[in-house]
Design a protein around this motif. Structure first.
Motif, PDB file in Angstrom:
ATOM      1  N   HIS A  92      38.829  52.410  35.232  1.00  0.00           N
ATOM      2  CA  HIS A  92      39.718  51.175  36.093  1.00  0.00           C
ATOM      3  C   HIS A  92      40.327  52.015  37.288  1.00  0.00           C
ATOM      4  N   ALA A  93      39.846  51.445  38.436  1.00  0.00           N
ATOM      5  CA  ALA A  93      40.927  52.223  39.588  1.00  0.00           C
ATOM      6  C   ALA A  93      42.145  52.223  39.697  1.00  0.00           C
ATOM      7  N   PRO A  94      43.071  53.100  40.394  1.00  0.00           N
ATOM      8  CA  PRO A  94      44.554  52.829  40.346  1.00  0.00           C
ATOM      9  C   PRO A  94      45.106  51.430  40.827  1.00  0.00           C
ATOM     10  N   GLN A  95      45.927  51.081  40.528  1.00  0.00           N
ATOM     11  CA  GLN A  95      46.657  49.653  41.045  1.00  0.00           C
ATOM     12  C   GLN A  95      47.990  49.999  40.905  1.00  0.00           C
ATOM     13  N   THR A  96      48.831  48.963  41.692  1.00  0.00           N
ATOM     14  CA  THR A  96      50.286  49.115  41.590  1.00  0.00           C
ATOM     15  C   THR A  96      50.944  48.564  40.660  1.00  0.00           C
ATOM     16  N   ASN A 127      45.926  39.058  26.884  1.00  0.00           N
ATOM     17  CA  ASN A 127      46.311  38.231  26.088  1.00  0.00           C
ATOM     18  C   ASN A 127      46.178  36.662  26.538  1.00  0.00           C
ATOM     19  N   PRO A 128      45.371  35.956  25.580  1.00  0.00           N
ATOM     20  CA  PRO A 128      45.138  34.489  25.554  1.00  0.00           C
ATOM     21  C   PRO A 128      46.190  33.738  26.287  1.00  0.00           C
ATOM     22  N   GLU A 129      47.397  34.069  26.004  1.00  0.00           N
ATOM     23  CA  GLU A 129      48.748  33.260  26.296  1.00  0.00           C
ATOM     24  C   GLU A 129      48.864  33.614  27.849  1.00  0.00           C
ATOM     25  N   ASP A 130      48.479  34.755  28.362  1.00  0.00           N
ATOM     26  CA  ASP A 130      48.701  34.736  29.906  1.00  0.00           C
ATOM     27  C   ASP A 130      47.771  33.828  30.660  1.00  0.00           C
ATOM     28  N   LEU A 131      46.688  33.802  30.029  1.00  0.00           N
ATOM     29  CA  LEU A 131      45.836  32.792  30.739  1.00  0.00           C
ATOM     30  C   LEU A 131      46.096  31.355  30.766  1.00  0.00           C
ATOM     31  N   LEU A 132      46.493  30.971  29.383  1.00  0.00           N
ATOM     32  CA  LEU A 132      47.119  29.775  29.281  1.00  0.00           C
ATOM     33  C   LEU A 132      48.564  29.425  30.062  1.00  0.00           C
ATOM     34  N   PHE A 133      49.093  30.359  30.144  1.00  0.00           N
ATOM     35  CA  PHE A 133      50.346  30.238  31.023  1.00  0.00           C
ATOM     36  C   PHE A 133      50.033  29.759  32.335  1.00  0.00           C
ATOM     37  N   TYR A 134      48.982  30.651  32.994  1.00  0.00           N
ATOM     38  CA  TYR A 134      48.340  30.384  34.338  1.00  0.00           C
ATOM     39  C   TYR A 134      47.799  28.873  34.623  1.00  0.00           C
ATOM     40  N   PHE A 170      42.607  43.458  43.108  1.00  0.00           N
ATOM     41  CA  PHE A 170      43.869  43.790  43.496  1.00  0.00           C
ATOM     42  C   PHE A 170      44.389  45.252  43.298  1.00  0.00           C
ATOM     43  N   SER A 171      43.181  45.959  43.288  1.00  0.00           N
ATOM     44  CA  SER A 171      43.428  47.532  43.271  1.00  0.00           C
ATOM     45  C   SER A 171      43.821  48.078  44.503  1.00  0.00           C
ATOM     46  N   CYS A 172      44.427  49.163  44.554  1.00  0.00           N
ATOM     47  CA  CYS A 172      44.858  49.886  45.775  1.00  0.00           C
ATOM     48  C   CYS A 172      43.848  50.979  46.286  1.00  0.00           C
ATOM     49  N   ALA A 173      42.727  51.216  45.570  1.00  0.00           N
ATOM     50  CA  ALA A 173      42.111  52.310  45.508  1.00  0.00           C
ATOM     51  C   ALA A 173      40.954  52.215  46.850  1.00  0.00           C
ATOM     52  N   ASP A 174      40.597  53.467  47.281  1.00  0.00           N
ATOM     53  CA  ASP A 174      39.465  53.608  48.171  1.00  0.00           C
ATOM     54  C   ASP A 174      38.265  53.770  47.354  1.00  0.00           C
ATOM     55  N   THR A 175      37.160  53.301  47.615  1.00  0.00           N
ATOM     56  CA  THR A 175      35.889  53.610  47.079  1.00  0.00           C
ATOM     57  C   THR A 175      35.169  54.458  47.757  1.00  0.00           C
ATOM     58  N   ALA A 176      35.314  55.090  48.931  1.00  0.00           N
ATOM     59  CA  ALA A 176      34.421  55.981  49.703  1.00  0.00           C
ATOM     60  C   ALA A 176      34.149  57.440  48.847  1.00  0.00           C
ATOM     61  N   PHE A 218      44.823  36.922  38.092  1.00  0.00           N
ATOM     62  CA  PHE A 218      45.295  35.867  39.093  1.00  0.00           C
ATOM     63  C   PHE A 218      46.580  36.356  39.672  1.00  0.00           C
ATOM     64  N   LEU A 219      46.776  36.146  40.976  1.00  0.00           N
ATOM     65  CA  LEU A 219      47.937  36.638  41.840  1.00  0.00           C
ATOM     66  C   LEU A 219      48.993  35.218  41.693  1.00  0.00           C
ATOM     67  N   LEU A 220      50.222  35.673  41.190  1.00  0.00           N
ATOM     68  CA  LEU A 220      51.073  34.477  41.314  1.00  0.00           C
ATOM     69  C   LEU A 220      51.873  34.220  42.511  1.00  0.00           C
ATOM     70  N   PRO A 221      52.354  33.277  42.872  1.00  0.00           N
ATOM     71  CA  PRO A 221      53.161  32.909  44.125  1.00  0.00           C
ATOM     72  C   PRO A 221      54.225  33.917  44.363  1.00  0.00           C
ATOM     73  N   ASP A 222      54.708  34.553  43.256  1.00  0.00           N
ATOM     74  CA  ASP A 222      55.938  35.532  43.203  1.00  0.00           C
ATOM     75  C   ASP A 222      55.512  36.940  43.504  1.00  0.00           C
ATOM     76  N   GLY A 223      54.285  37.328  43.652  1.00  0.00           N
ATOM     77  CA  GLY A 223      53.620  38.488  43.484  1.00  0.00           C
ATOM     78  C   GLY A 223      53.170  39.218  42.108  1.00  0.00           C
ATOM     79  N   HIS A 224      53.351  38.632  41.258  1.00  0.00           N
ATOM     80  CA  HIS A 224      53.294  39.000  39.794  1.00  0.00           C
ATOM     81  C   HIS A 224      51.613  38.692  39.483  1.00  0.00           C
ATOM     82  N   HIS A 225      51.164  39.246  38.410  1.00  0.00           N
ATOM     83  CA  HIS A 225      49.820  39.049  38.065  1.00  0.00           C
ATOM     84  C   HIS A 225      49.541  38.527  36.827  1.00  0.00           C
ATOM     85  N   LYS A 226      48.801  37.733  36.370  1.00  0.00           N
ATOM     86  CA  LYS A 226      48.415  37.146  35.212  1.00  0.00           C
ATOM     87  C   LYS A 226      46.967  37.698  34.936  1.00  0.00           C
ATOM     88  N   ALA A 227      46.780  38.351  33.706  1.00  0.00           N
ATOM     89  CA  ALA A 227      45.410  38.775  33.297  1.00  0.00           C
ATOM     90  C   ALA A 227      44.707  37.605  32.872  1.00  0.00           C
TER      91      ALA A 227
END
Length: 274
Positions: free
Chosen positions: A40-44, A116-123, A85-91, A103-112
């Motif tokens: 998995h490529a680097p991400q922030t 965890n199934p609860e994360d998707l249910l929350f979204y 949402f990775s910050c990596a260069d594929t070159a 999924f990207l949330l309006p506050d800038g956080h992410h939900k997988a």
């Protein structure tokens, strides 16, 4: 079995359980003609899931060392799985797998999506009005747009929400509405030359009994002239070829006569399934 390759392979540089050297040795023991690493490529965010940015160079150097070590026996490729949402260069890589895990949330956080199934249910509850089909539509649109924009060589686990939908039952996978939105998002990709991944990873972990994507998607992909690649999305070397026989049987039952794999001499090669 004729696949004898995997282009979707994780290591301890990310969330894999097996070091790269052990994964390569297992591939050779299985008689693989090629092996592609795709940590998995680097991400922030969610740092435990991906290559730490400060380790990316070490990852590349180790895979290149394995490429040289196995050169006369098996072709090793330096790849990466890059999330939307990775910050990596594929070159610097031989290829990359385009995937959407969040999924990207309006506050800038992410939900997988597949964590965890609860994360998707929350979204779904808080951002889709409790409508699982709306979530699925957003997911497929994100995959479509990312694959088109990035010109991805491989589309990873196209219908990934199936993993948690098997537990949460957020939408009916047999419904015409779901099937239409999944097909509508996939159709533009068939003309790009991208490979649709037949991914057996959820079978190894016993989340699903069949590969991603569902058979109805694979059937239409064939009708549209699309090509497929079979991968195990391996995180543990014990399961490097897990589900390959079932995937091969599924493809032949749908009318596929060949698939694509990482080649011994050419990067992408067709091989017969019959």
């Amino acid at each position: 079995m004729s696949i004898l390759s995997c282009a979707h392979t994780h290591t301890t540089y990310c969330d894999g359980k097996s070091p790269a050297a052990d994964m390569a040795r297992r591939a050779w023991e299985l008689g693989f003609l090629s092996l592609g690493f795709s940590s998995h490529a680097p991400q922030t965010f969610d740092p435990g899931y991906c290559i730490p940015p400060e380790q990316e160079d070490a990852y590349r150097q180790e895979i290149l060392s394995l490429k040289a070590a196995y050169a006369d026996r098996m072709t090793v490729y330096l790849g990466i799985e890059r999330d939307l949402f990775s910050c990596a260069d594929t070159a610097p890589y031989d290829y990359f797998i385009a995937s959407v895990h969040y999924f990207l949330l309006p506050d800038g956080h992410h939900k997988a999506i597949d964590g965890n199934p609860e994360d998707l249910l929350f979204y779904v509850k808080h951002f889709c009005g409790g409508d699982g089909l709306k979530m699925a539509a957003r997911y497929f649109a994100a995959v479509r747009d990312y694959a088109l924009e990035s010109r991805a060589p491989i589309i990873g686990h196209y219908d990934l929400p199936r993993k948690n939908n098997a537990v949460l039952r957020l939408y009916d996978e047999e419904s015409p509405a779901y099937r239409r939105l999944a097909l509508d998002a996939l159709r533009p990709l068939a003309d790009t030359g991208t490979l649709l991944e037949v991914n057996t990873g959820a079978m190894a972990k016993r989340y699903l009994a069949a590969p991603y994507p569902a058979a109805f998607l694979l059937k239409e992909w064939l009708e549209w002239g699309g090509e497929v690649i079979v991968n195990s999305d391996c995180h543990d070397m014990r399961y490097l070829d897990h589900g390959y026989k079932e995937a091969e049987a599924l493809l032949t039952s749908l009318g596929y006569r060949h698939a694509v794999r990482l080649g011994r001499r050419e990067q992408w090669e067709r091989f017969s399934l019959t």
